[in-house]
Scaffold this motif. Structure first.
Motif, PDB file in Angstrom:
ATOM      1  N   ASN A 277      42.344 -27.420  13.017  1.00  0.00           N
ATOM      2  CA  ASN A 277      43.721 -27.244  12.526  1.00  0.00           C
ATOM      3  C   ASN A 277      43.855 -25.964  11.712  1.00  0.00           C
ATOM      4  OD1 ASN A 277      44.597 -29.545  13.711  1.00  0.00           O
ATOM      5  ND2 ASN A 277      44.711 -30.785  11.871  1.00  0.00           N
ATOM      6  N   LYS A 280      44.069 -23.121  13.861  1.00  0.00           N
ATOM      7  CA  LYS A 280      45.313 -23.148  14.631  1.00  0.00           C
ATOM      8  C   LYS A 280      46.514 -22.701  13.796  1.00  0.00           C
ATOM      9  CE  LYS A 280      46.645 -27.209  16.209  1.00  0.00           C
ATOM     10  NZ  LYS A 280      46.575 -28.399  17.067  1.00  0.00           N
ATOM     11  N   GLN A 322      54.022 -34.338  14.057  1.00  0.00           N
ATOM     12  CA  GLN A 322      53.874 -32.892  13.889  1.00  0.00           C
ATOM     13  C   GLN A 322      55.000 -32.427  12.981  1.00  0.00           C
ATOM     14  OE1 GLN A 322      53.789 -31.861  18.144  1.00  0.00           O
ATOM     15  NE2 GLN A 322      51.625 -31.408  17.867  1.00  0.00           N
ATOM     16  N   THR A 334      48.460 -32.505  19.897  1.00  0.00           N
ATOM     17  CA  THR A 334      49.006 -33.792  20.326  1.00  0.00           C
ATOM     18  C   THR A 334      49.467 -34.632  19.140  1.00  0.00           C
ATOM     19  OG1 THR A 334      46.772 -34.620  20.229  1.00  0.00           O
ATOM     20  CG2 THR A 334      47.591 -33.994  22.399  1.00  0.00           C
ATOM     21  N   LEU A 338      44.765 -35.645  13.007  1.00  0.00           N
ATOM     22  CA  LEU A 338      44.636 -36.100  11.617  1.00  0.00           C
ATOM     23  C   LEU A 338      44.654 -37.632  11.513  1.00  0.00           C
ATOM     24  CD1 LEU A 338      46.707 -33.513   9.539  1.00  0.00           C
ATOM     25  CD2 LEU A 338      44.240 -33.715   9.761  1.00  0.00           C
TER      26      LEU A 338
END
Ligand code: ADP
Length: 378
Positions: A277, A280, A322, A334, A338
Motif C-alpha cells: 500500500n 502504491k 477504498q 480490491t 487491510l
C-alpha cells in the motif's frame, strides 16, 4: 381453606413447630400446634375434630392408621395430610382407612385439595419433563447447526486454497508470455493493455492468496522479525507491478532484537500488505522499521504519499473499502488488503495503529510481543 365455623378444634402436626405458624392464621385460633412426638399426649387429653399434618412421613402414617382402631367412627378426627413424599395412592388409601365414615363437612373439600395439589404437581412434572426434552432437542439441533457451520468453514477454506492454486499457475504462464511479447513488440497498445490487465489480475490473486494464508491455522511460535521482513520483500519483488519500485523501500531493523512471538507467515503477509500500500499510495521512499519497545517489537511502515482523511481511517480496514473508489483506476486494488491485515492481527490479539495526514503520508504500526529473555543476534 378451613372454615372456622365448621371446626370445633384442630391440631396441626408439623415436623418443625415453627412452620406451623404459616398455617395458624388460616386455621384461626382454634388450631393447636404440636410436634408429632407430642401428638399422642394431646390426643389422650382431647380428640380434635381435625388433625392437619404437614410434611408427613411413615411415622405419621403409622400413627394415623392406629387412630382407626382407637376411635369410633363418630369420634375419629378428620385427618388432612400434606406431603410431597407420599405417593398419591398411598394418601388415598390412608384416607379410606382412617377418615371417619361420617360426612364430616371439611373432609371432602380438604381431601380434594390435597389430591388436586398432587395431580397439579404431577402435571407440572410432566411439563418439566417435556421442557427438558425440548431443551435436549434444541441442544441437538444447535450441535447439528454448529457441525454444518464447521463443515461450511472447512469447505470455504478448501475452495479458497484450491482456487488460489488453480489461479496462480495459469497466471504465471500468461504473465511470462505477455512479458516476452512485450519485449519483442515495443509500444504496442494491445500488449500494454494485456500487461495492465495481467498486473491487475495478479494483484487480485495475491489478495486471495493472502486471504487463504490467513485462513490457515496459525502457528504461534518464536519468529525472527528480520526474516518476516525479508520474506515480505521477496514476495513483493516477485510482484510485477512493483518491480521498479523496490529500490524505494528503506529497511531499518534495530540490531540484536529478541525473538518475537507470532505466526511467521501471517506477520510476513501483514508487512507485505502494508509495504504494498505504501508503495502504491506514495511516490517517495517507504520506511520499514523494527525496533524494540519494552516487551514488544514495534514494526512500522511509513510513507510520504497521499495520506488518509481522518474520518476515513476507521473504515479502511473494512472489506472492499477504498477511500476514493474512483481512485481504483489510478491505484489498482480490491480493498481487501487491510481487511486481511486486521484479520491476521486480530487472530494474534494485536491492534494496528494508523497515523496519517492528507497530502503528507501515513504510518501503520503494530507491536509484536517478544519471547521473554530469549535473545539472538539477527
Ligand atoms: P486496496 O486493495 O484498495 O489497496 P486496502 O484494503 O489495502 O485495499 O486499502 C483500503 C484503502 O485504504 C485503499 O483503497 C486506500 O484508499 C486506503 N489506504 C491504504 N493504505 C494507504 C496508504 N498507505 N496511503 C493512503 N491510503 C491508503
Amino acid at each position: 381453606m378451613l372454615y372456622q365455623e365448621q371446626v370445633m378444634s384442630i391440631i396441626v402436626v408439623t415436623p418443625d413447630t415453627s412452620t406451623a405458624d404459616l398455617w395458624l392464621p388460616d386455621l384461626h385460633s382454634t388450631a393447636v400446634n404440636c410436634p408429632l412426638t407430642q401428638l399422642q399426649e394431646q390426643l389422650d387429653q382431647h380428640a380434635p375434630d381435625v388433625i392437619v399434618a404437614t410434611g408427613c412421613d411413615q411415622t405419621h402414617i403409622d400413627l394415623f392408621a392406629s387412630l382407626h382402631n382407637r376411635f369410633s367412627i363418630e369420634e375419629r378426627p378428620a385427618i388432612v395430610l400434606f406431603s410431597d413424599d407420599i405417593p398419591n395412592e398411598y394418601c388415598l388409601a390412608l384416607v379410606d382407612a382412617v377418615l371417619p365414615r361420617t360426612n364430616h363437612p371439611m373432609v371432602p373439600y380438604q381431601i380434594q385439595q390435597a389430591v388436586e395439589r398432587k395431580s397439579q404437581m404431577a402435571v407440572m412434572q410432566m411439563r418439566i419433563a417435556a421442557l427438558e426434552e425440548a431443551n435436549r432437542e434444541l441442544q441437538r439441533k444447535q450441535t447439528a447447526r454448529q457441525r454444518t457451520a464447521d463443515e461450511i468453514e472447512t469447505l470455504k477454506y478448501s475452495i479458497v486454497r484450491n482456487v488460489t492454486h488453480e489461479l496462480n499457475t495459469p497466471l504465471l504462464q500468461v504473465k511470462s508470455a505477455v512479458a516476452l511479447i512485450a519485449e519483442e513488440i515495443d509500444h504496442n497498445s494491445l500488449v500494454e493493455y494485456a500487461l495492465r490487465a495481467t498486473t491487475r489480475l495478479e494483484a487480485v490473486v495475491k489478495n486471495i492468496t493472502q486471504l487463504a494464508a490467513s485462513l490457515n491455522d496459525m502457528s504461534n511460535s518464536p519468529l525472527i522479525v528480520r526474516e518476516c521482513i525479508d520474506s515480505a520483500l521477496r514476495d513483493l519483488r516477485r510482484t510485477w507491478e512493483y518491480k521498479d519500485h523496490i529500490a524505494r523501500i528503506q529497511v531499518d531493523i534495530e540490531p540484536n532484537l529478541p525473538l518475537a512471538h507470532g505466526d511467521r507467515q501471517g506477520i510476513s503477509a501483514v508487512i507485505q500488505q502494508l509495504i504494498d500500500n505504501a508503495l502504491k499510495f506514495s511516490k517517495k521512499d517507504v520506511h520499514v522499521r523494527a525496533q524494540r519497545q519494552d516487551d514488544h517489537i514495534k514494526i512500522s511502515v511509513q510513507d510520504y504519499g497521499i495520506g488518509i482523511p481522518k474520518d476515513q481511517i476507521e473504515h479502511i480496514f473494512e472489506s472492499f473499502y477504498q477511500v476514493d473508489s474512483s481512485s481504483r483506476r489510478r491505484y489498482s486494488g480490491t480493498g481487501v488488503g487491510l481487511a486481511n491485515v486486521r484479520l491476521i492481527l486480530d487472530r494474534h490479539g494485536i491492534d494496528i495503529v494508523v497515523e496519517s495526514e492528507q497530502g503528507k503520508g501515513s504510518i501503520f504500526y503494530f507491536l509484536l510481543p517478544t519471547v521473554n529473555s530469549t535473545r539472538v543476534s539477527i
